[in-house]
Every structure is written in structure tokens, then in C-alpha cells.
Design an enzyme around this catalytic site. Structure first.
Site, mmCIF file in Angstrom:
data_model
loop_
_atom_site.group_PDB
_atom_site.id
_atom_site.type_symbol
_atom_site.label_atom_id
_atom_site.label_comp_id
_atom_site.label_asym_id
_atom_site.label_seq_id
_atom_site.Cartn_x
_atom_site.Cartn_y
_atom_site.Cartn_z
ATOM 1 N N ASP A 75 -16.579 -0.492 -0.606
ATOM 2 C CA ASP A 75 -15.256 -0.983 -0.993
ATOM 3 C C ASP A 75 -14.389 -1.268 0.229
ATOM 4 O O ASP A 75 -13.280 -1.794 0.085
ATOM 5 C CB ASP A 75 -14.546 -0.005 -1.934
ATOM 6 C CG ASP A 75 -14.454 1.396 -1.358
ATOM 7 O OD1 ASP A 75 -15.508 1.978 -1.069
ATOM 8 O OD2 ASP A 75 -13.334 1.910 -1.192
ATOM 9 N N ARG A 84 -14.045 -7.696 -1.735
ATOM 10 C CA ARG A 84 -14.917 -6.725 -1.074
ATOM 11 C C ARG A 84 -16.291 -6.754 -1.732
ATOM 12 O O ARG A 84 -16.463 -7.298 -2.827
ATOM 13 C CB ARG A 84 -14.359 -5.298 -1.239
ATOM 14 C CG ARG A 84 -12.861 -5.166 -1.135
ATOM 15 C CD ARG A 84 -12.347 -4.010 -1.988
ATOM 16 N NE ARG A 84 -10.895 -3.988 -2.031
ATOM 17 C CZ ARG A 84 -10.128 -3.237 -1.249
ATOM 18 N NH1 ARG A 84 -10.678 -2.434 -0.377
ATOM 19 N NH2 ARG A 84 -8.819 -3.285 -1.344
ATOM 20 N N ARG A 125 0.533 -5.165 3.674
ATOM 21 C CA ARG A 125 -0.678 -5.593 4.369
ATOM 22 C C ARG A 125 -0.938 -7.070 4.114
ATOM 23 O O ARG A 125 -0.800 -7.560 2.992
ATOM 24 C CB ARG A 125 -1.881 -4.766 3.900
ATOM 25 C CG ARG A 125 -3.177 -5.139 4.608
ATOM 26 C CD ARG A 125 -4.227 -4.052 4.482
ATOM 27 N NE ARG A 125 -4.658 -3.837 3.117
ATOM 28 C CZ ARG A 125 -5.375 -2.782 2.715
ATOM 29 N NH1 ARG A 125 -5.699 -1.834 3.589
ATOM 30 N NH2 ARG A 125 -5.738 -2.654 1.458
ATOM 31 N N LYS A 148 0.858 -1.182 0.000
ATOM 32 C CA LYS A 148 0.000 0.000 0.000
ATOM 33 C C LYS A 148 0.894 1.231 0.000
ATOM 34 O O LYS A 148 1.776 1.356 0.851
ATOM 35 C CB LYS A 148 -0.899 -0.012 1.237
ATOM 36 C CG LYS A 148 -1.951 1.084 1.257
ATOM 37 C CD LYS A 148 -2.876 0.887 2.450
ATOM 38 C CE LYS A 148 -3.953 1.958 2.496
ATOM 39 N NZ LYS A 148 -4.848 1.773 3.666
#
Length: 529
Positions: A268, A199, A192, A129
Site C-alpha cells: 500500500d 498504489r 500532501r 493527512k
């Protein structure tokens, strides 16, 4: 560890060094869902430096942490090199953001490197990320600042220690570059780890385009990954909807158990695995008020603490809409069947929330008036402005293995101000009288239990943490980490404090105290984008 150079792949920015990290990648998302992503390599950074590496999580993944907690790991988890076997890609998804639908969002600053099967046989996503622009960046720079990266690391570990399903950080790496928001900030990349990054918005992306056949592929993949027992169920789409709804009922009840406010419950940001994801504007309650909002962008209180169950149901309804063609060829019949699941969600949540409240009250067997008893305590805390974490924990001072203590609490708690008498010291006499009357009803209810006080006490302490990541302590830790050369000592101390949140540990009183009310009154959280 060995290193090799690999040729460029389709979509990669440039050839990238590949490094064996001691764990095999098995990239089922890339293999089975072509069309749901764009292959993309991370951007290279100027001067990567490992800021924090998660040894315990690395060991869970079957990775030897020691070689990676330094320059080698900084190269890999900044994106300057890639793990051998990784297949980096940006996932496509859509989403409702504060109620408005965006048909294309996607990983604008994140890349799924691939999947590892951990020591327990669980498939885990490994993602970066803040790793640079992708085709989904929508004009953004694709970067992340060090402050939000460290916040996500800290909050993920806090939730893990609290026993709440969550994504977690494997590494936080500074880039040696500046990112520009309102001011120049030190850049960073987070690694992560998640059960998956599927999602509600993943399904919305393809349903919005009328790609029902691809939704079927997603359905098969999601079931195989998270609910394999449903693989051959004749009504598998409906059963998946139910499974996701039940996971969300459990998750939201657990958030509320510890006073957690997610802050940005867009579709999301709702995982199908039931994990907490995206720790941007999140925070913990202090003085109990169900309408509490800390997020700077939640002007209408859509994602307030007490609204979280309602928003979960709203998000699940959006998920149900994507599944209608898979539920039944007859649309009206599909809507009716899906609506039964959505309408059942409040009951599933209330069942789980009632169990949470009984645990927090030290009650082992359900009685008809338990909900009223719990609601009265919440109303009393609200009226008197009692800290949510301390208020619940202080009830445990009223239960001891030798019997009841006086209403002013145990001596140790009186000394630190964490007993009920101290918490209600600023309350008016009528509120203190309400407290005493309620305590009498609660004690009478507990006498109906067959469990000994020691068992009741254990249940209460297991349900109500002594320590959470207090908002002002989080800000103190991040401010120190970002100042000058970066002082990580406050961050490390806070991380150690939240690592065992249910234990009574002397010397951590400062981590239990709430911020002054004037600080909390003006406190805001931000998305970190």
C-alpha cells in the site's frame, strides 16, 4: 478570493465553507471510479494555525501562496473549510504489510480533496493527512501529530532537492488539539501533493474481491493518468506492469544512491507513479551497512537498506497477480507472461544501479570490471564503518581540474574532517592499505576515460550529495518545534541546508557531520500513526 457556503453532500459530516484558492479542481478519480472510495468531509479542528506553507510548490500548482500562508490557509488546509471545487473522499485499498495481507486498509486518516492540473500540465492530487476518522479508520482516531507531519514535510522537500520522485507537502497546520499515542501530542494536518495516490494496494482491494471488471476500470484509469501511450496497446495490462516495474527500478536505485531507507515498503506504500510516499520510519544511512534498519517495527530486517530492490520485486509480483485476468484469459499463459516481467526486474534495477555507481565513481563509459570496482569500495566502507554520504563525497576530493591530489584529500576537506584520510583515521592499518590499493585501481580506471577531470568531478558531485537530512538533525529540529511554544528556527535551518544538497557551501559543516556512533546505534524511527 471569495467564500461561499455550500450545502451538505452525501457522506459529509456537516456543510462546509467553500473558498476559491485560485486553482480549478478537476476530480477525475471521483468522477470515473465510483465504488473505489467513500465521500467524506474532514473533521473540524479547534484552533488551526499555519505552521509551514510551501510557497514554491504552491506556485507550481498555479496557486498564489501569499493569501494562504496564514489564517485563511490554516482554515482550508486543516479541513475547517474546503477549496471550491474539491470533492473530498477516502480511497479504498488493501495491502501486504510485512508480508501479511490485509484485504481492507484504505484512507483511515487521509482524504483526497481532488486534483489540480499544475502550470506544467501535470495532474496532481491534493490530499489531507490527519483529517479525522473515515470508514477505513479501523478503530483509529484518524488524526496526526505535529512531529510526523513536520517530518513528512521535511523529508519530501529533501527528496525533491535530491532529484528523486516524491510526494510533497503543501502545508503543515497545527490543530490546537491533542492526539493521544503513548503520551498527549500536539495535533496537525498535512496537505500532501502527489502525481496520484494509486498504489499496488488499490488494485489488490478489488482483485481480492474477484471484481475483475473493476480492475479493468482501474487499469484504464491508471493508464490514462500515468501511461497514456499505452491506452490502445493490445497488451496494455502487461505493458503497464512493465512501466511500473521500470519506474520502481529507477526509484529504488535513486533511493540507494543517497542512502535512503524507506522503512515500510508495504504494497500500500508502492505508488504506480513511481513516487516516494509515506515518510514514517524512513531514515538515511550513516556508517555503511546494507543490513541497516532503523524502523522500530521492522524486527526481522525485511526492509533493510540492501533489501529494498528485492522487496520492490516482491511487491511488483503482487501487482502482477491482480492483473492476470487482464493479461490473458488463459491463467497459465497470463502467469508466464507476467513472470517474464517480474524476472526482468532485477536486470532493470542492476542496469540502473550500475549507472548510478559509475556516476558516483566519475566513470562515463561502462567497462567490464566497473561493478567489481564499485563493490570493492562498498565492501571497504562497510569494513571500516565509513559514513555512506561522506565516503562517496570524499572521493571527489581526489579529483581536481589540475589533476590528482594527494591521498589525504583537499586542504578544505582536511580542515573539516571530510577527506578520506580523516574518514579512515580510526581504521586499522590493513583497511587503510586496502583503501590505498583501491584508490590506485580507481585512478588507473579513470585514466581510460576520455573525459577531463573537471567533467568527472562534476559527475561525481551530481551523484553524491554533500548534505542529506541527517537523522539526528531531523530529531533536533522536530524536538525544538514541539517544545514549549514551538521553535521552528532549527527546522528552517535544516530545510535551507537540504535545499541545495549537492553544492559546496561554507558554514554548513554541522549538517554534514554524522551523529556520534553511540547515538546512531540506538536510533529508531516510528510510523507516526
Amino acid at each position: 478570493m471569495t467564500t461561499t457556503d455550500a450545502p451538505a453532500r452525501d457522506g459529509e459530516i456537516q456543510p462546509r465553507e467553500r473558498i476559491d484558492i485560485g486553482a480549478a479542481f478537476d476530480n477525475s478519480y471521483a468522477r470515473e471510479l465510483d465504488g473505489a472510495y467513500v465521500r467524506q468531509a474532514p473533521a473540524t479542528v479547534a484552533a488551526p494555525r499555519m505552521v509551514r506553507f510551501n510557497h514554491r510548490l504552491a506556485e507550481e500548482l498555479g496557486i498564489d501562496p501569499d493569501p494562504l500562508d496564514g489564517p485563511l490557509g490554516a482554515r482550508i488546509f486543516s479541513g475547517n473549510a474546503l477549496p471550491a471545487g474539491a470533492d473530498p473522499l477516502a480511497q479504498a485499498y488493501a495491502g501486504h504489510q510485512f508480508g501479511g495481507f490485509s484485504p481492507q486498509l484504505g484512507d483511515g486518516r487521509a482524504l483526497l480533496l481532488g486534483e489540480i492540473v499544475d502550470r506544467h500540465g501535470r495532474r496532481r492530487d491534493i490530499a489531507l493527512k490527519g483529517s479525522g476518522r473515515t470508514p477505513f479508520s479501523r478503530g483509529g482516531d484518524g488524526k496526526a501529530a505535529l512531529g510526523p507531519v513536520l517530518r513528512e514535510y521535511l523529508m519530501g522537500e529533501t527528496m525533491q532537492a535530491l532529484g528523486i520522485p516524491t510526494t510533497r507537502a503543501l502545508a503543515a497546520v497545527s490543530t490546537g488539539e491533542r492526539v493521544y499515542r503513548d503520551s498527549p501530542l500536539p495535533g496537525a494536518v498535512l496537505t500532501r501533493v502527489a502525481a496520484s495516490h494509486l498504489r499496488v494496494g488499490t488494485f489488490q482491494f478489488f482483485a481480492a474481491r474477484g471484481q475483475d471488471a473493476f480492475v479493468e476500470r482501474l487499469l484504464d484509469y491508471t493508464i490514462a493518468r500515468h501511461d497514456p501511450a499505452l491506452r490502445h496497446a493490445p497488451d496494455r495490462a502487461l505493458r503497464l506492469l512493465e512501466a511500473v516495474a521500470r519506474r520502481q527500478a529507477e526509484l529504488i536505485a535513486q533511493w540507494m544512491r543517497v542512502g535512503f531507507i524507506h522503512g515500510v515498503m508495504n504494497t500500500d506504500n508502492m505508488t504506480l507513479s513511481g513516487e516516494t510516499i509515506d515518510f514514517g520510519p524512513c531514515a538515511f544511512l550513516e556508517a555503511y551497512d546494507p543490513q541497516t534498519v532503523f524502523s522500530s517495527i521492522d524486527h526481522g530486517g525485511r526492509y533493510a537498506f540492501g533489501n529494498q530492490p528485492h522487496l520492490a520485486r516482491w511487491n511488483l509480483a503482487r501487482f502482477a497477480e491482480t492483473l492476470l485476468p487482464s493479461i490473458d484469459a488463459d491463467r497459465e499463459r497470463a502467469i508466464a507472461r507476467a513472470t517474464e516481467i517480474i524476472d526482468a526486474f532485477p536486470g532493470w534495477f542492476e542496469e540502473r544501479w550500475s549507472g548510478v555507481l559509475r556516476d558516483k565513481l566519475g566513470l562515463l563509459r561502462a567497462q567490464a570490471d566497473d561493478g567489481t570496482l564499485a563493490s570493492e569500495w562498498l565492501d571497504l566502507m562497510h569494513a571500516a564503518g565509513i559514513d555512506y554520504t561522506l565516503g562517496w563525497r570524499a572521493l571527489a576530493t581526489e579529483v581536481h581540474t589540475t589533476g590528482e591530489t594527494p591521498a589525504d584529500g583537499a586542504p578544505a576537506d582536511r580542515a573539516t574532517g571530510f577527506d578520506l584520510a580523516s574518514l579512515f583515521a580510526q581504521a586499522d592499518p590493513a583497511q587503510r592499505a586496502r583503501r590505498d590499493a583501491w584508490l590506485g585501481r580507481w585512478r588507473a580506471r579513470r585514466l581510460l576515460e576520455s573525459a577531463a577531470p573537471a567533467e568527472q568531478l562534476a559527475r561525481m558531485r551530481a551523484a553524491s550529495p554533500a548534505i542529506v537530512a541527517r537523522n539526528h538533525k531531523v530529531e533536533e529540529a522536530l524536538t525544538a518545534a514541539l517544545a514549549g511554544d514551538g521553535d521552528m528556527a532549527p527546522f528552517e535551518r535544516l530545510l535551507a541546508a537540504v535545499a541545495a544538497p549537492y553544492d559546496e557551501r561554507p558554514g554548513l559543516e554541522d549538517y554534514r557531520r554524522p551523529a556520534p556512533r553511540e547515538v546512531t546505534a540506538r536510533y529508531q524511527t516510528f510510523c507516526g500513526t
